[in-house]
Design a protein around this motif. Structure first.
Motif, PDB file in Angstrom:
ATOM      1  N   ALA A  95       1.751   6.593  -6.936  1.00 24.66           N
ATOM      2  CA  ALA A  95       0.741   7.495  -7.472  1.00 24.66           C
ATOM      3  C   ALA A  95       1.170   8.956  -7.311  1.00 24.66           C
ATOM      4  O   ALA A  95       0.750   9.820  -8.075  1.00 24.66           O
ATOM      5  N   LEU A  96       2.032   9.210  -6.322  1.00 20.31           N
ATOM      6  CA  LEU A  96       2.461  10.591  -6.062  1.00 20.31           C
ATOM      7  C   LEU A  96       3.587  11.031  -6.968  1.00 20.31           C
ATOM      8  O   LEU A  96       3.668  12.181  -7.366  1.00 20.31           O
ATOM      9  N   VAL A 132      -4.193  -7.276  -1.269  1.00 17.71           N
ATOM     10  CA  VAL A 132      -4.484  -6.166  -2.188  1.00 17.71           C
ATOM     11  C   VAL A 132      -4.509  -6.686  -3.622  1.00 17.71           C
ATOM     12  O   VAL A 132      -5.439  -6.404  -4.391  1.00 17.71           O
ATOM     13  N   LEU A 149       3.239  11.949   3.632  1.00 16.85           N
ATOM     14  CA  LEU A 149       2.981  11.548   2.245  1.00 16.85           C
ATOM     15  C   LEU A 149       1.770  12.290   1.690  1.00 16.85           C
ATOM     16  O   LEU A 149       1.774  12.785   0.567  1.00 16.85           O
ATOM     17  N   LEU A 172      -8.577   0.231  -1.622  1.00 20.52           N
ATOM     18  CA  LEU A 172      -7.326   0.990  -1.600  1.00 20.52           C
ATOM     19  C   LEU A 172      -6.836   1.261  -3.016  1.00 20.52           C
ATOM     20  O   LEU A 172      -6.473   2.385  -3.367  1.00 20.52           O
ATOM     21  N   PHE A 173      -6.836   0.215  -3.839  1.00 21.97           N
ATOM     22  CA  PHE A 173      -6.340   0.352  -5.197  1.00 21.97           C
ATOM     23  C   PHE A 173      -7.151   1.395  -5.968  1.00 21.97           C
ATOM     24  O   PHE A 173      -6.604   2.293  -6.610  1.00 21.97           O
ATOM     25  N   LEU A 218       2.135   1.732  -3.450  1.00 23.33           N
ATOM     26  CA  LEU A 218       1.048   2.184  -4.327  1.00 23.33           C
ATOM     27  C   LEU A 218       0.873   3.688  -4.214  1.00 23.33           C
ATOM     28  O   LEU A 218       0.805   4.399  -5.214  1.00 23.33           O
ATOM     29  N   ILE A 219       0.798   4.169  -2.965  1.00 27.42           N
ATOM     30  CA  ILE A 219       0.558   5.598  -2.766  1.00 27.42           C
ATOM     31  C   ILE A 219       1.730   6.417  -3.284  1.00 27.42           C
ATOM     32  O   ILE A 219       1.565   7.390  -4.013  1.00 27.42           O
ATOM     33  N   LEU A 220       2.954   5.970  -2.950  1.00 20.53           N
ATOM     34  CA  LEU A 220       4.131   6.705  -3.393  1.00 20.53           C
ATOM     35  C   LEU A 220       4.187   6.719  -4.918  1.00 20.53           C
ATOM     36  O   LEU A 220       4.481   7.755  -5.535  1.00 20.53           O
ATOM     37  N   LEU A 276      -5.027   2.450   4.976  1.00 16.93           N
ATOM     38  CA  LEU A 276      -3.667   2.227   5.470  1.00 16.93           C
ATOM     39  C   LEU A 276      -3.626   2.194   6.992  1.00 16.93           C
ATOM     40  O   LEU A 276      -2.975   1.337   7.589  1.00 16.93           O
ATOM     41  N   HIS A 313      -7.064   9.162  -6.856  1.00 16.11           N
ATOM     42  CA  HIS A 313      -6.505  10.209  -5.987  1.00 16.11           C
ATOM     43  C   HIS A 313      -7.442  10.526  -4.832  1.00 16.11           C
ATOM     44  O   HIS A 313      -7.603  11.676  -4.441  1.00 16.11           O
ATOM     45  N   LEU A 315       0.644   1.281 -12.146  1.00 12.26           N
ATOM     46  CA  LEU A 315       1.330   2.350 -11.419  1.00 12.26           C
ATOM     47  C   LEU A 315       2.841   2.220 -11.508  1.00 12.26           C
ATOM     48  O   LEU A 315       3.580   2.928 -10.840  1.00 12.26           O
ATOM     49  N   ASN A 329      -0.240  -7.574   1.810  1.00 14.22           N
ATOM     50  CA  ASN A 329       0.175  -7.152   0.470  1.00 14.22           C
ATOM     51  C   ASN A 329      -0.498  -8.027  -0.570  1.00 14.22           C
ATOM     52  O   ASN A 329      -1.031  -7.539  -1.566  1.00 14.22           O
ATOM     53  N   TYR A 378      -7.447  10.382  -1.462  1.00 15.02           N
ATOM     54  CA  TYR A 378      -6.453  10.079  -0.432  1.00 15.02           C
ATOM     55  C   TYR A 378      -7.023   9.880   0.953  1.00 15.02           C
ATOM     56  O   TYR A 378      -6.421   9.205   1.780  1.00 15.02           O
ATOM     57  N   LEU A 380      -0.652  -3.228 -11.994  1.00 19.66           N
ATOM     58  CA  LEU A 380      -1.732  -2.373 -11.509  1.00 19.66           C
ATOM     59  C   LEU A 380      -1.775  -1.032 -12.236  1.00 19.66           C
ATOM     60  O   LEU A 380      -2.629  -0.208 -11.968  1.00 19.66           O
ATOM     61  N   PRO A 405       0.816  -1.220   0.000  1.00 20.65           N
ATOM     62  CA  PRO A 405       0.000   0.000   0.000  1.00 20.65           C
ATOM     63  C   PRO A 405       0.849   1.270   0.000  1.00 20.65           C
ATOM     64  O   PRO A 405       0.526   2.235  -0.700  1.00 20.65           O
ATOM     65  N   LEU A 406       1.972   1.241   0.744  1.00 18.13           N
ATOM     66  CA  LEU A 406       2.845   2.419   0.742  1.00 18.13           C
ATOM     67  C   LEU A 406       3.432   2.651  -0.647  1.00 18.13           C
ATOM     68  O   LEU A 406       3.490   3.776  -1.140  1.00 18.13           O
ATOM     69  N   PRO A 409       0.340  16.444  -4.606  1.00 18.89           N
ATOM     70  CA  PRO A 409      -0.021  17.676  -5.322  1.00 18.89           C
ATOM     71  C   PRO A 409      -1.546  17.769  -5.392  1.00 18.89           C
ATOM     72  O   PRO A 409      -2.232  16.772  -5.587  1.00 18.89           O
ATOM     73  N   VAL A 462      -6.358   4.880  -4.701  1.00 22.03           N
ATOM     74  CA  VAL A 462      -5.077   5.406  -5.168  1.00 22.03           C
ATOM     75  C   VAL A 462      -5.212   5.870  -6.618  1.00 22.03           C
ATOM     76  O   VAL A 462      -4.747   6.940  -6.990  1.00 22.03           O
TER      77      VAL A 462
END
Lengths: 308, 321
Positions: free
Chosen positions: A162-163, B262, B26, B277-278, A158-160, B293, B284, A250, B259, B286, A248, A155-156, B31, B281
């Motif tokens: 996406a950022l 997911v 994070l 979650l997917f 995934l988020i990173l 999370l 966006h 990403l 993991n 969040y 996925l 999950p971390l 942005p 993400v």
């Protein structure tokens, strides 16, 4: 006729054989012993061979691929795998799957290797700092490691992912390295802790070596063995996470191929073209498996105490 | 004992707080904050309205103040609004949480039973053909990309052999009661098989080496020397001791299995936390991602705490001080 052996000679011979069997023969350096132990590990040798072959295939892709990488042939879409023609079939645009897999291998393997190197460097530095200085530096760094080790990282990632904008190799290596250095750091820290009070470090200090010199010349080189093992396992793991992220959507972005993003639409085409789903995944699986075998053999050879 | 549990609980809370700081950082780096999004979707908005909104959401406060405000609202159960669904995040969680827990609990349970059983058999028949095969298969299970295994299982067991559904949680229009229960179970087979693989592979290997170590101990030889049957020696004396380290290893594997959850949920379109979650993400969204999370972290910490306590309870050699 040979003279009968005395009990003492027999005992010595038995001891020699026992040591030989255990791989601790006298008069050999650490690396010689390690090499012998490694060469006896059959699965690790197979793993090394396969990893080498895959890397060579990927490197030589522009010369040995059966078709040009950019070739699109709409007349030959959805060709089934066949010994004559397209060995692994063709995809929805008539591109040769084998050719794409070879080029994708370059990307996936580079991600694996480069991530392993960056993670080893970051992890060694963090681990060395924490182990050498102790105190609050150690506490802060190790709490961070605790946090990252005890939570699911996908999950971390995934988020990173996406950022961070972009879709290339550098970006994915960055994403993987940000959270991936923890295991190496913990290993190096442990090694440094046990090394730093030893005589040779004290001797270095007495001779006026700077802290930097002690860390980089005396401590880190002696903590190398577990780092080598861990970074071999990182190669496979990085390829695994990269492929999951790319699957996925990403990770590596098309048109750059990676084994993961080749699988992105394979599920859609499952009824029509099952080969699109099989071959890229098989490559990931075989690559990761061979690096894991290699890492396991290296662990047995370099650091038998760690054996699981 | 109580002091030990308390200390581990404090440790868990520290990890949770640390992680929430990390996640918040994070989130702040993302942005496009909420006000920018409102501004982008409302072209005729006045600059002073933007400023007022920013002040209202506290976006101009220093980052640590924003963190404390956010943490306070989370502790009050306010996880914010979902951008995609336009509803409070907390409302999205309930059912998905149940779905994920059903998948997870079944997989972990089956993987544990199978891993322990195979590991014992493998250890008792060391160097046999079965042992060798099990070792290689365990390596294979650990190297298998979860999502690809899911795709291959769909191909083999849903397309080529149409035995199981290719995804989803149940067939629409099934009568409630037993038919629905069986229908759900039928949908669970493939995802559970995929999710259980890595745990089973890891625990088989650990169980094998743990068992191998234990059966060489003196107390096992003593148990044999007393004339106990082989069954009693293995089940009562060896197995119990060999299981102790496995408890910790199961706890350590939980993050990895989450993991896998997911990916499994994504491949099988299983409407759980992982899929949520997917999608969050990708969209966006969040606030939702953050909530999932935090929940996942809480679950891992709780599981670790549980394992620590269980470990201390089954092994009297461990001191709590």
């Amino acid at each position: 006729m040979a003279r009968a052996a005395t009990p003492r000679q027999i005992a010595l011979e038995l001891e020699r054989r026992r040591r030989e069997a255990a791989g601790v023969a006298v008069g050999q350096s650490y690396w010689q012993i390690a090499r012998r132990r490694f060469l006896r590990h059959r699965l690790a040798l197979i793993g090394a061979g396969v990893a080498l072959a895959l890397t060579a295939t990927a490197l030589l892709a522009p010369w040995i691929a059966p078709h040009p990488f950019t070739q699109i042939d709409l007349q030959r879409r959805w060709q089934q795998p066949a010994l004559t023609g397209n060995l692994f079939g063709t995809d929805e645009l008539g591109r040769d799957v084998l050719t794409r897999i070879m080029y994708a291998g370059r990307i996936s393997l580079v991600v694996g290797y480069v991530t392993a190197v960056t993670i080893s460097i970051i992890g060694s530095l963090v681990g060395a700092l924490a182990g050498f200085y102790g105190g609050w530096v150690d506490s802060v760094l190790m709490r961070l490691v605790d946090i990252l080790i005890s939570v699911p990282t996908l999950p971390l990632y995934l988020i990173l992912a996406a950022l961070v904008p972009g879709g290339g190799v550098g970006r994915i290596v960055f994403v993987l390295s940000v959270f991936g250095w923890t295991t190496v750091a913990r290993l190096v820290r442990g090694q440094i802790l046990s090394l730093k009070s030893q005589d040779f470090v004290e001797a270095g200090r007495a001779m006026g070596a700077s802290e930097g010199r002690i860390i980089f010349r005396h401590l880190i080189p002696n903590a190398l063995a577990p780092v080598i093992v861990a970074s071999t396992l990182v190669v496979g793991n990085a390829i695994l996470i990269e492929s999951a992220l790319s699957y996925l959507g990403l990770g590596i972005q098309p048109p750059i191929p990676s084994w993961g993003n080749m699988l992105q639409r394979a599920q859609e085409y499952l009824l029509k073209a099952s080969w699109l789903a099989i071959f890229p995944g098989l490559c990931i699986f075989i690559t990761v498996l061979s690096f894991n075998f290699l890492g396991d053999g290296l662990r047995d050879a370099l650091d038998p105490r760690l054996k699981t | 004992m109580l002091r030990f549990v308390a200390r581990r609980a404090v440790h868990g809370v520290i990890i949770l707080v640390g992680l929430s700081v990390l996640l918040f950082a994070l989130l702040v780096l993302t942005p496009g904050d909420p006000v920018e999004l409102i501004a982008a979707s409302t072209p005729d908005i006045k600059p002073e309205d933007v400023a007022a909104l920013r002040a209202y959401y506290g976006l101009d406060d220093p980052i640590y103040i924003r963190y404390f405000k956010w943490a306070r609202s989370v502790l009050h159960g306010d996880l914010g609004y979902s951008r995609t669904y336009g509803t409070p995040v907390i409302g999205l969680m309930g059912e998905r949480l149940r779905n994920t827990l059903a998948l997870l609990a079944t997989s972990v349970f089956l993987a544990f039973i199978a891993g322990v059983a195979i590991g014992i058999y493998s250890a008792l028949h060391q160097y046999s053909v079965v042992d060798y095969t099990v070792t290689v298969l365990a390596f294979a299970g650990l190297a298998m990309p979860v999502f690809w295994q899911g795709i291959v299982f769909i191909l083999v067991f849903a397309v080529w052999l149409p035995w199981f559904p290719a995804g989803g949680m149940m067939t629409p229009g099934v009568e409630p009661g037993w038919p629905m229960f069986w229908n759900r179970l039928w949908h669970m087979v493939l995802p559970v098989a995929v999710l259980a693989t890595s745990g089973m592979a890891a625990w088989t290997r650990y169980m094998r080496s743990s068992m191998l170590e234990v059966i060489r101990q003196d107390y096992v030889r003593t148990a044999r020397a007393k004339g106990n049957s082989e069954k009693v020696v293995i089940n009562k004396h060896a197995l119990r001791n060999a299981l102790i380290p496995i408890i910790t290893l199961v706890a350590l594997s939980i993050p990895g299995i989450l993991n896998g959850a997911v990916l499994t949920e994504t491949v099988f379109s299983w409407p759980g936390m992982g899929l949520l979650l997917f999608q969050a993400v990708l969209g966006h969204d969040y606030n939702v991602a953050m909530a999932v999370l935090l929940f996942v972290a809480l679950m891992t910490v709780l599981f670790n705490l549980f394992a620590d306590v269980a470990y201390a309870m089954v092994d009297p050699r461990i001191r709590y001080e």
